[in-house]
Enzyme design. Structure first.
Site, PDB file in Angstrom:
ATOM      1  N   ASN A   7       0.852  -1.186   0.000  1.00  0.00           N
ATOM      2  CA  ASN A   7       0.000   0.000   0.000  1.00  0.00           C
ATOM      3  C   ASN A   7       0.896   1.247   0.000  1.00  0.00           C
ATOM      4  O   ASN A   7       1.685   1.457   0.929  1.00  0.00           O
ATOM      5  CB  ASN A   7      -0.890  -0.034   1.249  1.00  0.00           C
ATOM      6  N   HIS A  10       0.948   6.157   1.767  1.00  0.00           N
ATOM      7  CA  HIS A  10       1.730   7.078   2.601  1.00  0.00           C
ATOM      8  C   HIS A  10       2.902   7.714   1.867  1.00  0.00           C
ATOM      9  O   HIS A  10       3.478   8.689   2.341  1.00  0.00           O
ATOM     10  CB  HIS A  10       2.162   6.398   3.900  1.00  0.00           C
ATOM     11  N   HIS A  50      -5.618   3.727  -1.974  1.00  0.00           N
ATOM     12  CA  HIS A  50      -6.957   4.115  -1.526  1.00  0.00           C
ATOM     13  C   HIS A  50      -7.259   5.504  -2.087  1.00  0.00           C
ATOM     14  O   HIS A  50      -6.642   6.484  -1.690  1.00  0.00           O
ATOM     15  CB  HIS A  50      -6.975   4.133   0.010  1.00  0.00           C
ATOM     16  N   ARG A  52      -9.393   8.169  -1.741  1.00  0.00           N
ATOM     17  CA  ARG A  52     -10.410   8.634  -0.787  1.00  0.00           C
ATOM     18  C   ARG A  52     -11.230   9.760  -1.396  1.00  0.00           C
ATOM     19  O   ARG A  52     -10.745  10.515  -2.235  1.00  0.00           O
ATOM     20  CB  ARG A  52      -9.727   9.126   0.502  1.00  0.00           C
ATOM     21  N   ARG A  56      -7.067  12.904   0.176  1.00  0.00           N
ATOM     22  CA  ARG A  56      -6.024  13.400   1.091  1.00  0.00           C
ATOM     23  C   ARG A  56      -4.630  12.899   0.726  1.00  0.00           C
ATOM     24  O   ARG A  56      -3.638  13.497   1.103  1.00  0.00           O
ATOM     25  CB  ARG A  56      -6.362  13.048   2.541  1.00  0.00           C
ATOM     26  N   GLU A  77      -8.610   0.493  -3.144  1.00  0.00           N
ATOM     27  CA  GLU A  77      -9.489   0.588  -1.967  1.00  0.00           C
ATOM     28  C   GLU A  77     -10.398   1.787  -2.176  1.00  0.00           C
ATOM     29  O   GLU A  77      -9.935   2.861  -2.586  1.00  0.00           O
ATOM     30  CB  GLU A  77      -8.665   0.805  -0.701  1.00  0.00           C
ATOM     31  N   THR A 108      -8.346   3.985   7.853  1.00  0.00           N
ATOM     32  CA  THR A 108      -9.608   3.229   7.851  1.00  0.00           C
ATOM     33  C   THR A 108      -9.741   2.510   9.185  1.00  0.00           C
ATOM     34  O   THR A 108      -9.091   1.497   9.418  1.00  0.00           O
ATOM     35  CB  THR A 108      -9.611   2.224   6.677  1.00  0.00           C
ATOM     36  N   GLU A 156     -11.364  -8.963   2.961  1.00  0.00           N
ATOM     37  CA  GLU A 156     -10.078  -8.624   3.564  1.00  0.00           C
ATOM     38  C   GLU A 156     -10.341  -8.456   5.048  1.00  0.00           C
ATOM     39  O   GLU A 156     -11.128  -7.577   5.450  1.00  0.00           O
ATOM     40  CB  GLU A 156      -9.492  -7.332   2.967  1.00  0.00           C
ATOM     41  N   HIS A 193      -4.009  -4.216   7.621  1.00  0.00           N
ATOM     42  CA  HIS A 193      -4.128  -3.046   8.488  1.00  0.00           C
ATOM     43  C   HIS A 193      -3.339  -3.245   9.779  1.00  0.00           C
ATOM     44  O   HIS A 193      -3.578  -4.180  10.524  1.00  0.00           O
ATOM     45  CB  HIS A 193      -5.582  -2.695   8.845  1.00  0.00           C
TER      46      HIS A 193
HETATM   47  N1  PXP Z   1      -5.990  -2.778   3.914  1.00  0.00           N
HETATM   48  C1  PXP Z   1      -6.945  -1.806   3.933  1.00  0.00           C
HETATM   49  C2  PXP Z   1      -8.305  -2.151   3.468  1.00  0.00           C
HETATM   50  C3  PXP Z   1      -6.633  -0.500   4.366  1.00  0.00           C
HETATM   51  O1  PXP Z   1      -7.594   0.445   4.382  1.00  0.00           O
HETATM   52  C4  PXP Z   1      -5.303  -0.204   4.739  1.00  0.00           C
HETATM   53  C5  PXP Z   1      -4.956   1.198   5.131  1.00  0.00           C
HETATM   54  O2  PXP Z   1      -5.111   2.039   4.048  1.00  0.00           O
HETATM   55  C6  PXP Z   1      -4.355  -1.231   4.685  1.00  0.00           C
HETATM   56  C7  PXP Z   1      -4.730  -2.520   4.293  1.00  0.00           C
HETATM   57  C8  PXP Z   1      -2.928  -0.999   5.046  1.00  0.00           C
HETATM   58  O3  PXP Z   1      -2.835  -0.674   6.398  1.00  0.00           O
HETATM   59  P1  PXP Z   1      -1.433  -0.217   7.006  1.00  0.00           P
HETATM   60  O4  PXP Z   1      -1.055   1.054   6.328  1.00  0.00           O
HETATM   61  O5  PXP Z   1      -1.709  -0.074   8.466  1.00  0.00           O
HETATM   62  O6  PXP Z   1      -0.452  -1.322   6.691  1.00  0.00           O
END
Ligand code: PXP
Length: 243
Positions: A7, A10, A50, A52, A56, A77, A108, A156, A193
């Protein structure tokens, strides 16, 4: 073999901290599209972003460029809202993961309430567009049954409560039960997550997992060792999953 979806939200968060609206003459950095390429170069199995509603971090232009450039799988996402559903239909990511979205949240925070009436229609629309549909849910048996009834192909499992618990035994049991039920109902299972280099091995008790979507811990580690090494280390940490 357990797969890793990286992901890269960030990476975009860092870019947006400085470059909100593409100022003239500036080259916005760091580029999430370049980050996706780095992750793929060392063996990431997919890229997760994601988009959004408040934009953001990831922007529309990011998802369109990623669609053209990534060589693995694009997992989008998104919230079940008309604007974003229409974008997904046109973009055709390989997979969509429908998530709950609240403006005030930092990330999330909870799983989806799958009993919401609009969801089966959205799932059908996305599946008709050839997109694999996953639902991001808490490890709650009622939600697993609802996900199967709503027509999703994957769930998920939200691992946030597991990751945050001081003693995660109970949360782990919930994840195991939810994965077993999902598998029994014909659903395929991903998770994500809050997973990091320390807590990931604990999740190996959860059966039937196919992909872990991990972002924050990989991007955080990348600050010190670079993204390629951070992804490679996570892939190495995932090797022990019994499958
Ligand atoms: N899976 C989903 C559905 C999420 O919303 C997120 C956060 O955007 C993640 C995985 C990844 O989470 P993390 O950044 O805490 O690894």
């Amino acid at each position: 073999m357990l797969q890793l979806g990286v992901n890269i939200d960030h990476v975009a968060t860092l870019r947006q901290a400085r470059y909100k609206s593409g100022q003239d003459g500036m080259s916005p950095e760091p580029d999430p599209v370049a980050a996706a390429a780095e992750a793929e170069a060392v063996g990431a199995h997919g890229i997760t972003v994601h988009l959004r509603e408040d934009r953001r971090h990831i922007q529309d232009s990011d998802v369109h460029t990623l669609r053209k450039t990534i060589r693995t799988r694009l997992n989008l996402e998104m919230a079940d809202v008309p604007e974003i559903v229409a974008i997904a239909e046109a973009l055709k990511p390989d997979e969509v993961c429908i998530v709950p979205e609240r403006r005030a949240e930092v990330t999330t925070e909870g799983g989806l309430n799958v009993t919401v009436k609009s969801l089966p229609r959205t799932i059908a629309r996305l599946r008709n567009a050839g997109i694999v549909v996953s639902l991001f849910i808490a490890p709650n048996l009622k939600q697993v049954r609802a996900a199967a009834a709503a027509g999703a192909q994957f769930i998920e499992l939200h691992t946030g409560a597991y990751a945050n618990a001081r003693d995660n035994t109970t949360e782990l049991k919930r994840l195991v039960s939810a994965a077993e039920l999902a598998h029994g109902l014909g659903l395929r299972v991903n998770a994500g997550h809050g997973l990091n280099y320390r807590n990931i091995t604990g999740t190996f008790a959860v059966p039937h997992m196919e992909t872990l979507n991990i972002g924050h811990s990989i991007v955080s580690r990348a600050v010190f060792v670079g993204l390629r090494q951070a992804v490679a280390e996570m892939l190495a940490a995932m090797k022990g999953y019994p499958g």
